[in-house]
Every structure is written in structure tokens, then in C-alpha cells.
Design a protein around this motif. Structure first.
Motif, mmCIF file in Angstrom:
data_model
loop_
_atom_site.group_PDB
_atom_site.id
_atom_site.type_symbol
_atom_site.label_atom_id
_atom_site.label_comp_id
_atom_site.label_asym_id
_atom_site.label_seq_id
_atom_site.Cartn_x
_atom_site.Cartn_y
_atom_site.Cartn_z
ATOM 1 N N GLN A 110 0.784 -1.232 -0.178
ATOM 2 C CA GLN A 110 -0.021 0.133 0.012
ATOM 3 C C GLN A 110 0.874 1.172 0.036
ATOM 4 O O GLN A 110 0.609 2.217 -0.512
ATOM 5 C CB GLN A 110 -0.915 0.025 1.286
ATOM 6 N N THR A 148 1.995 7.011 -7.012
ATOM 7 C CA THR A 148 1.027 7.802 -7.378
ATOM 8 C C THR A 148 1.295 9.341 -6.599
ATOM 9 O O THR A 148 1.214 10.073 -7.620
ATOM 10 C CB THR A 148 -0.266 7.092 -6.738
ATOM 11 N N GLN A 149 1.330 9.525 -5.535
ATOM 12 C CA GLN A 149 1.891 10.750 -5.069
ATOM 13 C C GLN A 149 3.111 11.493 -5.750
ATOM 14 O O GLN A 149 2.831 12.645 -6.131
ATOM 15 C CB GLN A 149 1.804 10.818 -3.777
ATOM 16 N N HIS A 178 1.052 4.172 -2.689
ATOM 17 C CA HIS A 178 0.993 5.539 -2.412
ATOM 18 C C HIS A 178 1.978 6.470 -2.885
ATOM 19 O O HIS A 178 1.881 7.649 -3.521
ATOM 20 C CB HIS A 178 0.798 5.653 -0.909
#
Length: 418
Positions: free
Chosen positions: A234, A241-242, A238
Motif C-alpha cells: 500500500q 501515485t503521489q 501511495h
């Protein structure tokens, strides 16, 4: 310093210029003249320092200088640890050889694919063989080639050859080579096993050890992030993507983990593929081609990919699982920050691996703050191993502190006297 002062032929000078190499690297500056003189060379330099060109150029020049024979005889053997590195070295040799007046045949052989096309490719002989040890021995067993005319042996990434357990294969190959030959020995690191092999192989070698100056070190920013074991995927999703990471090479500990992590990323909408030794060669080739062409965002790999993969402008490497050794840490993060580019290396550190990460820091003389990412703060607590000199009846005591056989015999003798 230009390449022209190293003693290379006009044809090879045109070849390096055509490939955009304006000046030799330190390892090339010192190794090429020595190799051209026929000396054995012991070369040590960091990953990405240009070691391939340091032996490829002398090999090609020596082949051109040799009188042509009626048939092609293998004059040079390059041993490498992985299929990807074999392909990379072969491509470099073929590209440079295009400028030469006399054609040079370079044959690349490795396992994981059918042996028959490789046997066909060796018909009529070859000038240079680039091989992984296991497949080379298979071909020798099939009488597909002979090593009796080899004049130069190159061991590339010698430390990795031994890491992958090729010592027995190397012994068999060395026994088949002419005793009188030139040896070019290159390695990024020199653990005890590599030093022993170098001592066995090399005769009065020219030692070329290039210690990177601070300004020459790769521009790699390193981060360590504390995260619970079960939330690493996860967190990886994250961060991708971030930060809008375009390409990420992720290292995990096992083949099974590459499949699991890649599958979870795909289900989250991120283009990802596993990369490990059990994949077919066709699949491995396709994955790397897609990654280099930015058709893939993430490749999840085992340490088989730590060497031999040269991906231009790879921005990020992630240690999803920490490497087992400090040396492997160097090779992993060295996949980014190459050829003057900047890069980022991120290591996930769970509670069980804190002590191991501190050891990696100590070996590399670095100190990284253990960060946390909002929403992914770890809840697991690192447990410091309790060390006691009192042996436990259940486990036989602590290694190094439990009684030896001699101690037990002495104790029994003393008890008998009382």
C-alpha cells in the motif's frame, strides 16, 4: 584526456565517437593501455564506471591485430553471471566492431533458452564468446566449441559470479583453457573469495582500483521509511501515485514475492510485471524492453536483476525487502543515478529489519533518518535480541558461548575426580 592517447586504432576511435563517448572514464584510462600491452589486469571500480568498454576495446583491437586464419577460432572468452549482462556485453562488442575493417563474430550464450539455436550459431566458429558458465559447459559437453585457442579470458562482475555459486563451473572452465593466456579480471567488490580467485588466475597483474571521488559518486538520494510488513505494498502504491514516479525498479526477496507484489499493483491500476530467474528468456526480454520503453511503470525483481540491467534514466529504486548483504545494497541502488543522471533509492524498514538496516548503514558509512509517511505510521515495535551468557536447555545455548566437546570432556573428567 581523450581516447586517442590510449593507443586505440583509428577504427575504434571512430566507434567510441559514434557511440557518444567523448572521454574515457578512470577505469578505462588505466585498464585499456595495460590490456593492449598484453598484461593481466585486476580492475576494481564502482557499478556504472565503464568496465565493459575497458575490456571490450582491447579485445577487439587484439583480434584485428592477429593474423587471419582459415577458420574462426575462439580467441576471447568473456564470462558473466547473468543473461542480461551477457546480452549487454555482446551488444557493446557488436556495436563497436561495426567500424572494424575485418568482420568480428561475437556469440552470446546463456541458459534458460533452447541450446540448439546456440549450437547452430557456433557452426563455422566464432571470434568472441560471451557466456554464463553453466551454458558454456553445456555447449562444451556437446562439442559445439573448443577453448583451446583462447588467448584472453575476461571475468566480468567476478564477485557476482561467485555469489551465484559458479565456483565449481569456473574451475571446470579454467581447466579447459590454455595456460598461456591474458586474464582481465573486473569486479565492483573484492570479498575474500574473489581475492582468492584473482590470486589463482592472475600473473603479475596491473592493478587498477578506482576510488570514486565525492564529485564522481552517483547522484543518488537515499531514504529509509519505517512501515509495517503488511502495509508495504500500500505504501509503495501511495508513493508511486503521489510522486508520479514514471518508472520504478522494486527489489523483493523471493520469486514468489515478485508475482504477488506485481499482481497487487496491477489490481490497483499500476502497470507492473515480475522479473526473476524462473521466467522464460522471452518473457524476461519482453519485460525489460517494455520497461526501457516506459510501457511499464514498475518491475518487481529479485537480485538476479541487480547486475546486468542498464536502464537509462531510471529515476527510482525501491528496496521492498532489504538485501541480505551490504554489497547487494550497493548493486541495487546503483541501477539508478547512472551516466550523470540523478536518482532516488528508497528502503522500506519494518520492525524486524531495523537492526539489519543499521548494519547496512554502518558498512556504507551512511546515516539515514528513519522516516514515516502520514497514514502509514508503523505500529510494530522493533525487538532488540536479548543476549545472555546462560545457555538455554531448549536450544543448546548461544553460539560461541555454548561448551565445546573439549569443554564437556574436561568437565566430565573433573567431575569424575571429585
Amino acid at each position: 584526456m581523450p581516447f586517442s592517447v590510449l593507443g586505440l586504432s583509428p577504427e575504434l576511435l571512430r566507434a567510441v565517437q559514434a557511440e557518444g563517448f567523448s572521454a574515457p572514464t578512470p577505469i578505462q584510462t588505466e585498464a585499456i593501455p595495460a590490456a593492449l600491452q598484453g598484461r593481466d589486469v585486476l580492475g576494481s571500480a564502482q557499478t556504472g564506471s565503464g568496465k565493459t568498454l575497458a575490456f571490450a576495446l582491447p579485445l577487439l583491437q587484439q583480434l584485428q591485430a592477429a593474423a587471419p586464419s582459415g577458420s574462426r577460432r575462439t580467441a576471447a572468452l568473456v564470462l558473466v553471471p547473468t543473461r542480461e549482462l551477457a546480452t549487454q556485453v555482446g551488444d557493446t562488442l557488436r556495436t563497436l566492431a561495426q567500424q572494424l575493417p575485418r568482420a568480428v563474430k561475437v556469440t552470446v550464450v546463456f541458459g534458460g533458452v533452447s541450446i540448439n539455436p546456440q549450437m547452430m550459431g557456433l557452426r563455422g566458429g566464432t571470434d568472441i564468446v560471451v557466456a554464463t558458465p553453466g551454458r558454456l559447459l553445456d555447449l562444451l559437453d556437446h562439442n559445439a566449441l573448443t577453448l583451446s585457442h583462447v588467448k584472453t579470458l575476461v571475468l566480468d562482475e567476478a564477485d557476482r559470479l561467485l555469489d551465484l555459486g559458479f565456483s565449481e563451473e569456473l574451475e571446470r572452465i579454467l581447466a579447459l583453457l590454455p595456460r598461456q593466456r591474458q586474464n582481465l579480471f573486473f569486479s565492483a567488490t573484492f570479498p575474500v573469495g574473489v581475492q582468492s580467485l584473482a590470486h589463482q588466475l592472475l600473473h603479475d597483474p596491473v592493478r587498477v582500483e578506482v576510488v570514486a571521488e565525492p564529485q564522481d559518486l552517483p547522484d543518488i538520494a537515499q531514504r529509509a521509511i519505517a512501515v509495517d510488513t503488511g502495509r508495504r505494498t500500500q505504501l509503495l502504491r501511495h508513493l508511486i501515485t503521489q510522486n508520479a514516479w514514471s518508472r520504478v525498479l522494486v527489489f523483493v526477496a523471493t520469486k514468489h514475492a515478485t508475482e504477488i507484489v506485481a499482481d497487487k499493483l496491477r489490481k490497483a491500476g499500476i502497470d507492473a510485471e515480475p522479473f526473476h530467474g524462473a521466467l522464460s528468456q522471452g518473457k524476461r526480454t519482453q519485460v525489460l524492453a517494455d520497461f526501457k520503453a516506459s510501457r511499464l511503470t514498475v518491475v518487481v525483481a529479485t537480485d538476479v536483476a541487480a547486475r546486468g540491467i542498464d536502464i537509462a534514466q531510471l529515476p527510482v529504486v525501491v528496496n521492498y525487502d532489504l538485501p541480505r548483504s551490504a554489497v547487494d545494497y550497493t548493486h541495487r541502488i546503483g541501477r539508478t543515478g547512472r551516466a550523470g543522471e540523478s536518482g532516488l533509492a528508497v528502503s522500506f524498514v519494518n520492525a524486524a529489519s531495523v537492526a539489519h538496516f543499521r548494519l547496512i548503514e554502518k558498512r556504507h558509512q551512511i546515516a539515514l533518518a528513519l522516516e514515516t509517511v502520514a497514514g502509514f505510521e508503523p505500529t510494530e515495535q522493533a525487538v532488540e535480541p536479548a543476549v545472555t551468557a546462560t545457555p538455554s536447555p531448549s536450544n543448546g545455548g548461544i553460539k560461541g558461548l555454548r561448551p565445546s566437546k573439549k569443554d564437556k570432556l574436561r568437565a566430565a573428567a573433573a567431575a569424575a575426580k571429585t
